[in-house]
Write a protein that holds these residues in place. Structure first.
Motif, short mmCIF file in Angstrom:
data_model
loop_
_atom_site.label_atom_id
_atom_site.label_comp_id
_atom_site.label_asym_id
_atom_site.label_seq_id
_atom_site.Cartn_x
_atom_site.Cartn_y
_atom_site.Cartn_z
N THR A 1 -1.84 -0.65 -4.01
CA THR A 1 -2.51 0.63 -4.25
C THR A 1 -1.45 1.72 -4.32
N VAL B 1 -9.54 -2.06 -5.01
CA VAL B 1 -8.55 -3.13 -5.09
C VAL B 1 -9.14 -4.46 -4.61
N SER C 1 -10.35 3.58 -2.92
CA SER C 1 -9.20 2.81 -3.39
C SER C 1 -9.19 1.42 -2.76
N VAL D 1 -4.69 0.58 -8.94
CA VAL D 1 -4.74 -0.60 -8.08
C VAL D 1 -4.35 -1.81 -8.93
N GLU E 1 0.82 -1.21 0.00
CA GLU E 1 0.00 0.00 0.00
C GLU E 1 0.85 1.25 0.00
N ALA F 1 2.27 0.26 -9.87
CA ALA F 1 1.27 -0.53 -9.15
C ALA F 1 1.46 -2.02 -9.42
N THR G 1 -3.19 4.30 0.56
CA THR G 1 -4.16 3.76 1.52
C THR G 1 -3.54 3.53 2.90
#
Length: 181
Positions: A97, A154, A150, A116, A23, A78, A26
């Protein structure tokens, strides 16, 4: 805990598969959602919150040249984050993310630009060279709303892959998100 997270844990448990999470924007929310599900310890390997750009390279193996040229908010970043966390933590599936939650633009990308990614055992002929699937999002709302969406996105992408994992799935990914399993 979301119903999506519960579905992810249930499907991974049934399959005997594991998940790792990478991440950025996030900041641990995906991992928190997953670990909020009772029984998550059977499938959740761990997570890396690589908020600083250099950590995406150092901990997740994202190509330094890619980061230097495009910044951290990029579809290839990503995909490499998802593949990197999957490898680093020894999981069957990796999700990632990266994006701009605000309040200011980053790397020339406007607030709400999010990517994502899911990397997993897709099998031969599964799309990109890394095997990963990336979704580009253009989200509206404040910082908290962008981060929450987000997480939802994902997990939805992972559920699509888990529910529809079959030959040719990469070509029908977009329609499957609308319920066309």
């Amino acid at each position: 805990m979301s119903s999506q997270a519960a579905d992810v844990v249930r499907l991974l448990t049934v399959r005997g598969q594991t998940l790792a999470v990478a991440e950025s924007l996030t900041g641990g929310l995906v991992a928190a959602d997953i670990t909020g599900v009772p029984g998550a310890s059977k499938v959740f390997r761990g997570s890396v919150t690589a908020y600083a750009t250099e950590l995406k390279h150092e901990l997740l193996g994202v190509d330094a040249g890619l980061l230097a040229e495009h910044g951290a908010v990029d579809p290839q970043v990503a995909a490499q984050m998802a593949a990197g966390v999957r490898k680093a933590l020894g999981a069957d599936w990796g999700v990632a993310t990266t994006g701009v939650a605000g309040p200011d633009p980053q790397d020339g990308k406007p607030v709400g630009t999010v990517f994502v990614a899911v990397d997993g055992p897709f099998g031969p002929g599964s799309g990109s060279a890394s095997g990963g699937k990336v979704e580009a999002l253009r989200l509206n709302g404040d910082r908290a709303e962008i981060r929450r969406e987000s997480v939802r996105s994902v997990l939805a992408q992972l559920l699509t892959e888990l529910a529809g994992e079959h030959s040719g799935n990469e070509r029908t990914q977009d329609t499957e998100q609308n319920g066309g399993f």
